[in-house]
Scaffold this active site. Structure first.
Site, PDB file in Angstrom:
ATOM      1  N   ASP A 694      21.226  18.964  82.578  1.00 41.34           N
ATOM      2  CA  ASP A 694      21.226  17.494  83.116  1.00 41.34           C
ATOM      3  C   ASP A 694      21.673  16.877  81.669  1.00 41.34           C
ATOM      4  OD1 ASP A 694      19.636  15.918  85.232  1.00 41.34           O
ATOM      5  OD2 ASP A 694      19.685  14.840  83.493  1.00 41.34           O
ATOM      6  N   GLU A 737      24.092  13.864  87.911  1.00 38.61           N
ATOM      7  CA  GLU A 737      24.408  14.420  86.578  1.00 38.61           C
ATOM      8  C   GLU A 737      23.707  15.745  86.505  1.00 38.61           C
ATOM      9  OE1 GLU A 737      20.906  11.452  85.985  1.00 38.61           O
ATOM     10  OE2 GLU A 737      22.586  11.700  87.180  1.00 38.61           O
TER      11      GLU A 737
END
Length: 822
Positions: A694, A737
């Site tokens: 992430d 993301e």
């Protein structure tokens, strides 16, 4: 005179018809916090849709949720804590996320109190309800501070208590108290839960499920007019503030205060894509997890049904389906597929629209639907007339364990005791079919009769509208034989609507791997087509999702279909239509015999009439030549379209597996391949590791530089990571993301080493903006080693937990359950 009077009265009734009154209970006193509702009323947006809306300020004696459930008010304004009410059995539905982020913060005036950790052993003033103060308590918990380490004080709603040091920190609204402190010249610090990973919704428009289901049209009108009001309010802040100042200012706020409030709230209003009013299932799941942590809702609670059940906030997508067996059977069979699309394409709301044979052309012409699932005949006709395009072909099944069935035909049948034993014996008999445009329920059956020398004039045909009606007409003796599509008799027998042993199949054919009774040739199954106005990107997403159904055993069982494939070749259907002269191949050749019969009497006349006949013959030749040219052109068009569709199908297949932005595997493709790797690891007892990645503070990139730069950062990140991986390693974008990596034949130690290599290279990569500013990001990585007790879901969950632990520990780190590496 009487007619004029009646017309006048009707016009008067129309003009002065009473508007429907809707009531809204606010969650506080009048202020800019509710500007969208005021503007929708004052600018006539509610009136435009026939609504008269009244507002009621909050009174602390009553609960807004209970008043809405009791029907005292139609709609209310709530917070994220509506989830708790829902979990407690209060049947509410959230419709509109007015503020994507909560304006609730902690404010301190002591310059040494800047962070949550600074409040250790300090006094904190929050609302007495644990529900409303949960964001504050969760913020403390995330920083390792227990409730015993701070003194919780009931909120006095008096800013003086903070100024007079009766408390150290006070729960406040970012849109209110800072303005007052600024005007007093007092310096302050803001402690925002969002900075600690706790992102709650602000105001949420809600109603009861009972009201929504009883008044779906009114609710949608109120929703759309309200949304329009909010968009106007934020686009015209000064005008909106003036309206509130003059008509809704029960708190006597100044114009400057209201403008400050408006600007502050505007920053909290839009989601990461810049859209207003959205409600995210993912965010509600995250909020639910926090409530579960504090034991405010049960562990098994899922807020899914609570969020916008009619899809008001989503783009509406209408799927038309030919109701070949009637409305009830169509809804029963296909609603689960629509539910699957809704579950997997969360930004859209799909609705099912059953259509009979006569309704389909009008629905397509008027653009009342976006996709259509219909028989091959109607598809070819609508493609010719309205330029619809097939994107997939249905695959049915007799049993989900068998091979998919990609074809169908017609079954011609009579009662078992009937004296009719062959097709030739149907001459002069009454036959029931479904509809003149039913491919399996008439056209294919008639083609077979035609091939056996039976013309339309040789039989008496009646159309019964649905396949089931045809079967019952034969059973009740209304007709002597019937034509339905294959699988109809078996399906009705399975549902115990009929006993299939009561019927005799005429001209029974046998085909390998085809399990149903059939009397005809086989033709490709129903196409799923997009209309000309339907966006291509939506079509790609729908195709990808439909194909994913092929791997879902549960959905196969529930829908009784095997799945979907890329579009099949329908050229043999074209040949049938040509043979039977059905549109768009319905132009007939004019023969000399036709002319002689037509002009038989005229031939008895003199030379002048003979000349007329000669001209007619010449015209006939020219017509036949034009018709031949027309058929040749149509044949070329069909071949070109087939070739184009094949090219598009290959493109669709690639798009269905690739993330459009980063050009790596998309979520579905990545998880499908990872499942294969897991099965291999189990079978061969080889090591396998899963990495959850992430990007840190990616939201700030979007906020500071815009989404176009954010997209470039995502591309750079994917490129940087991909270069570090082997060809056999799997790398996919999970969403936003978030990314995943599956490492085959890799121990935990080697996976940690690979993760560290990725972390370093990501931190060194950078992107230059137009102003030559360098943008770089870091990544937090969670690593988990697979063992036989884990499934794909539990493996990903453990990896996510490891990744979040890395973030909690300061980000730009790697964390594994057994080992940590900074």
């Amino acid at each position: 005179m009487l007619r004029a009077l009646i017309l006048f009265l009707l016009l008067s009734i129309t003009l002065f018809a009473k508007e429907i009154t809707i009531s809204l209970k606010l969650s506080w006193l009048h202020q800019f916090q509710f500007a969208g509702f005021y503007i929708a009323k004052e600018k006539g947006f509610y009136k435009d849709v026939g609504l008269e809306v009244t507002f009621e300020e909050l009174d602390t004696k009553n609960c807004v949720v209970d008043e809405v459930l009791e029907g005292k008010y139609d709609f209310g304004i709530g917070k994220s804590s509506l989830i708790i009410d829902q979990a407690q059995g209060k049947d509410l539905v959230a419709l509109l996320g007015i503020f994507q982020h909560s304006p609730s913060v902690l404010i301190t005036t002591n310059p040494t109190l800047k962070t949550v950790k600074d409040l250790y052993k300090k006094r904190v003033m929050v609302t007495p309800s644990e529900i409303n103060s949960i964001s504050v308590k969760a913020m403390f918990s995330a920083e390792g501070i227990s409730q015993k380490d701070i003194t919780i004080q009931p909120h006095s709603f008096k800013l003086e208590d903070l100024l007079e040091e009766k408390t150290d920190a006070m729960a406040s609204y970012i849109s209110n108290e800072p303005f007052i402190l600024d005007n007093l010249g007092i310096k302050y610090n803001v402690i925002d839960p969002r900075d600690y990973g706790l992102d709650f919704y602000g105001d949420i428009l809600f109603t009861s499920r009972k009201f929504l289901e009883k008044n779906p049209t009114i609710s949608r009108k109120f929703y759309e007019a309200t949304k329009r009001g909010w968009e106007y309010a934020f686009s015209n802040i000064k005008e909106s503030v003036q309206i509130i100042f003059e008509k809704y200012n029960t708190q006597n706020k100044s114009l400057e205060h209201l403008i400050y409030e408006a600007e502050a709230l505007k920053k909290l209003t839009y989601d990461e894509k810049g859209e207003f009013g959205t409600l995210s299932q993912k965010r509600f799941d995250e909020i639910s997890d926090i409530y579960k942590l504090f034991k405010l809702i049960p562990p098994q609670f899922n807020p899914k049904k609570f969020i916008d059940p009619l899809g008001f906030a989503k783009k509406q997508v209408r799927v038309g389906i030919l109701a070949k067996r009637g409305l009830h059977v169509t809804l029963q069979r296909w609603q689960r597929t629509i539910d699957y699309l809704n579950a997997n394409l969360g930004q859209f709301h799909f609705t099912l629209q059953p259509l009979d044979f006569s309704e389909i052309p009008l629905a397509i012409e008027k653009k009342k639907i976006d996709f259509i699932l219909t028989n091959p005949l109607l598809y070819i006709q609508m493609a010719n007339k309205y330029n619809i395009s097939r994107i997939a072909t249905l695959q049915t099944c007799c049993d989900i364990k068998t091979k998919p069935i990609k074809s169908f035909g017609s079954v011609i049948f009579t009662k078992v005791e009937s004296q009719i034993n062959s097709l030739e014996e149907l001459k002069g008999k009454k036959i029931a079919a479904v509809d003149k445009n039913s491919f399996g329920g008439w056209i294919v059956g008639y083609e077979t009769l035609f091939d056996h020398g039976i013309k339309l004039s040789d039989i008496e045909v009646s159309f019964s509208k649905t396949h089931d009606n045809v079967v019952f007409d034969v059973l009740l003796g209304k007709v002597e034989a019937g034509i339905v599509r294959t699988d109809t008799l078996e399906s009705m027998d399975k549902n115990k609507d009929i006993d299939i042993r009561n019927f005799k199949i005429l001209n029974l054919q046998i085909y390998e791997n085809f399990p149903f009774f059939i009397s005809t040739k086989l033709y490709p199954e129903w196409p799923f087509a997009k209309l000309e106005h339907t966006d291509d990107s939506l079509s790609y997403k729908v195709l990808s999702t439909l194909i994913d159904m092929n791997d879902d055993l549960q959905i196969k069982q529930e829908t009784n279909i095997y799945g979907w494939s890329i579009p099949q070749d329908y050229s043999n259907v074209h040949q049938v239509l040509k043979k039977l002269r059905i549109f768009p191949f319905d132009q007939q050749e004019i023969t000399y015999k036709d002319v002689l019969i037509t002009y038989e009497k005229e031939l008895l006349f003199a030379f002048g009439v003979f000349g007329l006949i000669m001209l007619t013959l010449i015209y006939t030749k020219l017509s036949n030549k034009n018709l031949k040219e027309f058929n040749e052109r149509l044949e070329i068009m069909v071949k070109k379209r087939t070739q184009a569709l094949k090219r598009m199908n290959q493109k669709l297949k690639n798009l269905a597996q690739t993330d459009e932005l980063t050009q790596i595997d998309n979520r579905r493709s990545f998880l499908r391949k990872t499942t294969i790797y897991i099965n291999l690891a189990k079978r061969n007892q080889t090591p396998l590791c899963f990495l959850s990645l992430d990007i840190d503070f990616f939201k700030k990139v979007n906020d500071n530089y815009g989404h176009h730069i954010g997209d470039k950062v995502l591309k750079l990140f994917a490129y940087t990571v991909a270069k570090t991986l082997r060809n056999v390693d799997l790398f996919g974008r999970i969403g936003g993301e978030e990314f995943g990596i599956c490492l085959q034949n890799t121990s935990l130690e080697d996976a940690m080493s690979k993760a560290e290599d990725i972390r370093k290279k990501v931190s060194l990569a950078y992107l230059k903006t137009d102003t030559q500013e360098e943008i770089s990001v870091t990544v937090s990585i969670g690593v988990v080693e697979f063992n036989d007790s884990l499934t794909l879901t539990s493996l990903m969950k453990l990896a996510d937990e490891s990744m979040y632990k890395a973030k909690t520990n300061g980000r730009n780190q790697i964390y594994a359950i057994q080992k940590k590496c900074n």
